[in-house]
Design an enzyme around this catalytic site. Structure first.
Site, PDB file in Angstrom:
ATOM      1  N   CYS A  63       0.823  -1.207   0.000  1.00  0.00           N
ATOM      2  CA  CYS A  63       0.000   0.000   0.000  1.00  0.00           C
ATOM      3  C   CYS A  63       0.859   1.259   0.000  1.00  0.00           C
ATOM      4  O   CYS A  63       2.074   1.211   0.097  1.00  0.00           O
ATOM      5  CB  CYS A  63      -0.904  -0.007   1.226  1.00  0.00           C
ATOM      6  SG  CYS A  63       0.039   0.066   2.771  1.00  0.00           S
ATOM      7  N   ALA A  66       3.212   1.720   2.860  1.00  0.00           N
ATOM      8  CA  ALA A  66       4.438   0.940   2.677  1.00  0.00           C
ATOM      9  C   ALA A  66       5.404   1.687   1.762  1.00  0.00           C
ATOM     10  O   ALA A  66       6.617   1.677   1.970  1.00  0.00           O
ATOM     11  CB  ALA A  66       4.122  -0.437   2.102  1.00  0.00           C
ATOM     12  N   ARG A  97      13.034  -4.008   6.458  1.00  0.00           N
ATOM     13  CA  ARG A  97      13.515  -3.765   5.103  1.00  0.00           C
ATOM     14  C   ARG A  97      15.034  -3.661   4.991  1.00  0.00           C
ATOM     15  O   ARG A  97      15.565  -3.428   3.935  1.00  0.00           O
ATOM     16  CB  ARG A  97      12.828  -2.533   4.512  1.00  0.00           C
ATOM     17  CG  ARG A  97      12.617  -2.720   3.026  1.00  0.00           C
ATOM     18  CD  ARG A  97      11.655  -1.747   2.426  1.00  0.00           C
ATOM     19  NE  ARG A  97      11.766  -1.854   0.977  1.00  0.00           N
ATOM     20  CZ  ARG A  97      12.470  -1.031   0.229  1.00  0.00           C
ATOM     21  NH1 ARG A  97      13.119  -0.022   0.756  1.00  0.00           N
ATOM     22  NH2 ARG A  97      12.548  -1.211  -1.072  1.00  0.00           N
ATOM     23  N   HIS A 197       5.155   6.320  -2.829  1.00  0.00           N
ATOM     24  CA  HIS A 197       6.445   6.914  -3.219  1.00  0.00           C
ATOM     25  C   HIS A 197       6.231   8.343  -3.694  1.00  0.00           C
ATOM     26  O   HIS A 197       6.936   9.267  -3.310  1.00  0.00           O
ATOM     27  CB  HIS A 197       7.096   6.131  -4.368  1.00  0.00           C
ATOM     28  CG  HIS A 197       7.262   4.672  -4.121  1.00  0.00           C
ATOM     29  ND1 HIS A 197       7.060   3.721  -5.099  1.00  0.00           N
ATOM     30  CD2 HIS A 197       7.614   3.991  -3.006  1.00  0.00           C
ATOM     31  CE1 HIS A 197       7.284   2.527  -4.596  1.00  0.00           C
ATOM     32  NE2 HIS A 197       7.614   2.655  -3.331  1.00  0.00           N
TER      33      HIS A 197
END
Lengths: 482, 512
Positions: A63, A66, A97, A197
């Site tokens: 999503c 994220a 991550r 992003h």
């Protein structure tokens, strides 16, 4: 027995037809547009992308939260990123991550911590702005060396009408212009990580760049570059930075792996932005080009062929000193690269690979496999756009199977039928394929290895692919009496 | 340095070479505008003191490093424990990616689960179409025997009505008329993953039991609760039941689906409570839950059907296992077999052999409320002191119960319980009132780093050690495993602290 290109294309078409049969008609029609075979000479891969995932099919996507907290903002180490909303999002993404950094965690660095407003029912009912204010006050008391705060919105924030912008502005004023960045990256926005992003890039523009020059004393040089779109997974950005520095450039910022807020703030002073993950950070690169006149260049630091080409491409933006520097770097590492290839290529040549990853990797790693004599026979993007599929045409061979936003079912069937020697994808896929007896490497987290970028990284990449494919365990999956 | 192909180094050693170390120093000095080292050290010291602890415990709004997850995770945990069942989480899709990753990282297994992939339009108009299409797709693609629906916070905030949506989807032919689609509302902003476990299990049993007449029988239902050791524990419990001859149904038995073989076949479904057993479980004589706080509503519901319900708190240890077996014996009327009595004796023998090394040692424990209770009870039994016991998702009732446990033992005199606190609170506790060992999940390694307290990994999730979930921690055998894990760490630490030649190695004993 290897198939001709035409036979491969025919097989792929049959395979696509076969997997579509499982779907209800409406879904089959929609999924058909995301599956295809690359045709040499075409401008893209012939698949539709960046549209909504279909309910119930088991998409691999995540999503917007994220994409923002997990990818872009989270690695900025000297800021505190609040997962604003219920506890889960921050919990599942906590330190998962592998964005490596140097710093004293909990004191001047905060990447591998989980800060959350842990929303309760009353916060949903009455709103969470008051709580957010208090959280910022508490952060100031308990983490006095933090250099900024970001508010990473989870789903409820946008639904209950909280005004996180107002809270951020108010608190910023109260704390002498402290950087506080509200990010509207609620998970229901957009179709995947990708919008996260973009939203995160825009907030850097609005809440960092537009606040003016915070370090006027910073002295630039003609060789200043910023690394954009490297999240330093397993140290990738470090293995890249060292090469850029060796060729004579000065890296003034890392976006965002092992990055600091000062580096973000000083980025507009770079002479060139070098962009690794186009998907997640092309937005800010374009903005810096438009607003500050900083050119940007995409590069690829996977495998010696692409590294060599990229070093030269980057150097072409500078004077002879840098161009000579690039040649020196290439020459310096060539012997080591030759040794790596000499050792591993005989063990890996002609092995086939299927990929399904995010960001830049579905295309960027292809060259590294080819340096080892391997062939990528299928690839696809979790959250790519058409400009990614256009760029992919420079990497893939005629007849490569392409699958966009692949579903669990499709991926399993494709691999079952094609039987590649290696699958490269994520944690959710890893064990599915290993059960099937297919060697696997995680290509998001480097399976806890890495770095894979740069010359140092390629040696590790080659070693890891060899240990996956030539693992003796794959000879044991069938009981001898069966 | 460039790589030596005969000895390729990765992140562990690569970045320790002088070239990289210089690069890090240069980056920090010239580009990060970092705080001076002295300032960082001074602040780091300050965070270890009592003043900081006081400020830290005055926190009211901020949560830092909590030891809990959200409801739907627990719902998914339950769903995969039923035969041929796929969990379907209604709401945003990113959540499902997170649950699947989370479980796969712990169990090192595939975790299948689907989402209804709601986006902005569903936020405005509701997710009915997502439910209709989603159920149809899931049903035709993954051929489940049951689809168990739960919700993300998005669907809860906009108020989607699962019951209505599922009925409509059924009418529209998404799934056959008689196809089971149990559901549970699992808002992430209420409770934690253990609440989600409870809601989802109640949703499934009530789906099968509602409106049905109960014909009391002799079978026993067993519920494990949310448990990182579910694979090992459920198998151990079955072994115990078989030894005793208990006729049982394990509800939400996910011990097979999270432990499938690598034999060339991917099994999306494996094992699990059969749907027939789930239906018939209404007729059981009694239901036993191993974790009270995971099953409060479920047991309440079951009790109302007329069954006896018994809840434990993640029993570990001799006395706790005794109690479990005696209750089982009482309910079933079956004697505890000699084989188990012998196992008990072996465990007591092992404790007697080793207790000198544990007696008087101080421990901090954190985790889910039941796990904390079970482990604290075991430590008291060993003569150790569970000095700090902390549960982010533990409440008032749990606090009282823990205090009663401390009060029941002379070793509990200086022990304290911390409900609703997080691991940043724990950091202050360990810094100001140090203990010998810490018991917790993988995230405890940050506490180990920051406070020097050796971590014994027992809990969920455990991402950075492999395969412990295959071992039980329940029963006498499970307790033996727990004992060995604790002892291994104690002995490792003894060796580490005595390993310096000519300084401390007089105590580097070969026999301990």
């Amino acid at each position: 027995m290897s198939l001709t290109v035409e036979q491969v294309k025919e097989r792929n078409q049959d395979l696509i037809k076969e997997v579509l049969e499982v779907y209800p008609d409406k879904t089959a029609k929609r999924r058909a547009k995301h599956l295809g075979t690359f045709e040499e000479g075409k401008p893209d891969c012939g698949v539709k992308s960046n549209v909504k995932s279909i309910p119930g099919v088991m998409t691999i996507r995540g999503c917007a939260y994220a994409g923002s907290k997990g990818v872009v903002w989270g690695p900025i180490k000297d800021m505190i990123h609040i997962s604003h909303g219920p506890v889960g999002c921050g919990q599942y993404s906590w330190a998962a991550r592998r964005n490596y950094y140097i710093g004293t965690t909990g004191v001047d660095s905060f990447v591998t911590m989980q800060f959350t407003s842990d929303f309760q029912e009353k916060d949903i009912v009455f709103g969470g702005d008051k709580k957010l204010e208090k959280i910022m006050d508490e952060i100031q008391v308990l983490f006095p060396l933090n250099k900024g705060i970001s508010v990473q919105s989870e789903c409820p924030i946008g639904l209950i009408g909280d005004d996180i912008e107002a809270v951020s502005k108010k608190k910023s004023k109260e704390y002498d212009g402290k950087t506080i960045v509200p990010v509207r990256c609620e998970g229901f926005r957009g179709v995947s990580q990708s919008l996260g992003h973009h939203i995160a890039n825009d907030t850097i523009r609005d809440w960092i760049f537009d606040k003016g020059d915070k370090h006027p004393e910073f002295v630039g040089t003609p060789y200043d570059v910023a690394i954009i779109g490297d999240y330093n997974i397993g140290g990738d950005a470090w293995a890249s930075r060292i090469l850029l520095e060796e060729m004579g450039l000065r890296v003034i910022a890392q976006w965002s792996g092992d990055g600091s807020i000062a580096e973000l703030e000083n980025s507009p002073k770079a002479k060139l932005n070098v962009l690794h993950c186009y998907r997640s950070m092309n937005y800010i690169s374009r903005h810096m080009e438009e607003k500050y006149g900083i050119p940007w260049v995409e590069y690829n630091f996977f495998g010696p062929s692409k590294i060599e080409a990229s070093l030269r491409e980057i150097a072409s933006h500078f004077d002879d000193k840098i161009k000579e520097g690039a040649e020196k770097v290439i020459a310096k590492y060539r012997k080591m690269m030759d040794a790596v290839i000499e050792k591993y290529k005989p063990r890996l040549a002609d092995k086939t690979v299927m990929l399904f990853v995010g960001g830049l990797r579905p295309r960027h790693v292809i060259g590294a496999y080819e340096d080892l004599g391997m062939n990528v026979v299928g690839t696809g993007y979790e959250f790519g756009h058409n400009d990614d599929y256009q760029r992919t045409t420079h990497y893939v061979k005629d007849g490569t199977l392409i699958y966009d936003d692949v579903t669990g079912y499709e991926f399993e069937k494709f691999v079952e039928k094609i039987q590649p020697d290696l699958v490269g994808s994520g944690i959710k896929e890893k064990y599915v394929f290993q059960k099937m007896g297919v060697p696997f490497r995680q290509m998001h987290s480097w399976d806890y290895s890495g770095p894979y970028h740069g010359y140092d990284g390629f040696a590790i990449f080659a070693r890891d692919m060899d240990m996956a494919i030539n693992n003796p365990v794959w000879g044991l999956t069938k009981a001898p009496w069966k | 340095m460039t790589q030596d192909v005969q000895n390729v180094v990765d992140h562990f050693n690569l970045f320790r070479s002088p070239e990289y170390k210089d690069m890090f120093a240069d980056k920090r000095k010239n580009f990060e505008f970092a705080h001076p080292d002295e300032k960082v050290e001074e602040t780091a010291e300050w965070t270890k003191g009592w003043e900081y602890r006081k400020l830290n415990f005055e926190r009211e709004a901020l949560t830092v490093n909590p030891a809990k997850a959200c409801q739907p995770l627990g719902a998914v945990f339950v769903a995969v424990g039923f035969e041929g069942t796929i969990p379907f989480v209604h709401g945003s899709q990113g959540c499902v990616a997170y649950y699947r990753s989370h479980f796969s990282r712990h169990f090192k297994e595939p975790s299948s689960c689907v989402s209804s992939s709601m986006t902005e339009d569903a936020a405005v108009f509701g997710g009915l179409n997502n439910m209709i299409d989603g159920l149809a797709n899931t049903h035709s693609m993954y051929k489940p025997k049951m689809i168990a629906v739960s919700t993300t916070c998005m669907a809860e905030v906009i108020g989607d009505d699962l019951n209505g949506f599922i009925s409509t989807a059924r009418e529209k032919g998404s799934v056959p008329a008689d196809f089971p689609v149990p559901y549970a509302h699992t808002p992430a902003f209420v409770g934690s993953h253990i609440t989600g476990y409870d809601n989802a299990l109640k949703g499934i049993v009530s789906h099968f039991w509602e409106g049905k007449e109960r014909t009391p029988g002799e079978k026993i239902n067993f519920i494990g609760g949310f448990d990182g050791y579910t694979v090992g524990n459920l198998r151990e419990v079955k072994r115990i039941f078989d030894l005793m001859g208990v006729n049982y149904t394990i509800l939400a038995d996910n011990s097979d689906v999270w432990d499938t073989p690598a034999d060339g076949e991917f099994r999306m479904y494996d094992g699990g409570t059969t749907l027939d057993d789930a239906k018939a479980a209404l007729n059981a004589k009694a239901t036993i839950s191993m974790q009270q706080y995971c099953t409060e509503k479920t047991l309440d519901y079951i009790a109302k059907t007329g069954q006896e319900t018994v809840a434990f708190n993640h029993p570990v240890g001799v006395a706790a296992t005794d109690k479990f077996l005696m209750e089982l014996s009482r309910i079933t009327g079956l004697p505890i077999p000699d084989a188990l009595t012998k196992e008990r004796g072996r465990l007591v023998d092992a404790i007697a052999d080793s207790s000198a090394h544990i007696h008087g040692k101080k421990f901090a424990i954190y985790g889910d409320p039941d796990l904390c209770y079970g482990l604290a009870g075991f430590l008291l039994e060993l003569g150790a002191e569970p000095t700090h016991v902390l549960s982010t998702n533990g409440g008032k009732e749990w606090e009282i119960k823990m205090q009663a446990l401390f009060d029941s033992s002379p070793f509990g005199k200086d022990c304290h319980v911390y409900p609703g606190k997080d691991l940043w609170h724990m950091r202050s506790l360990l810094n100001t009132e140090p203990v010998d060992f810490l018991i917790g999940n993988t995230y405890g390694k940050y506490l180990e780093r920051d406070t020097g307290t050796p971590l014994i990994r027992i809990g969920f999730p455990v991402f950075d050690r492999h395969h412990h979930h295959r071992y039980p921690v329940w029963g006498y055998q499970g307790t033996m495993n727990t004992l060995v894990w604790i002892l291994d760490k104690i002995f490792d630490e003894m060796d580490k602290s005595t390993i310096v030649p000519a300084k401390t190695d007089y105590s580097f004993d070969i026999i301990r």
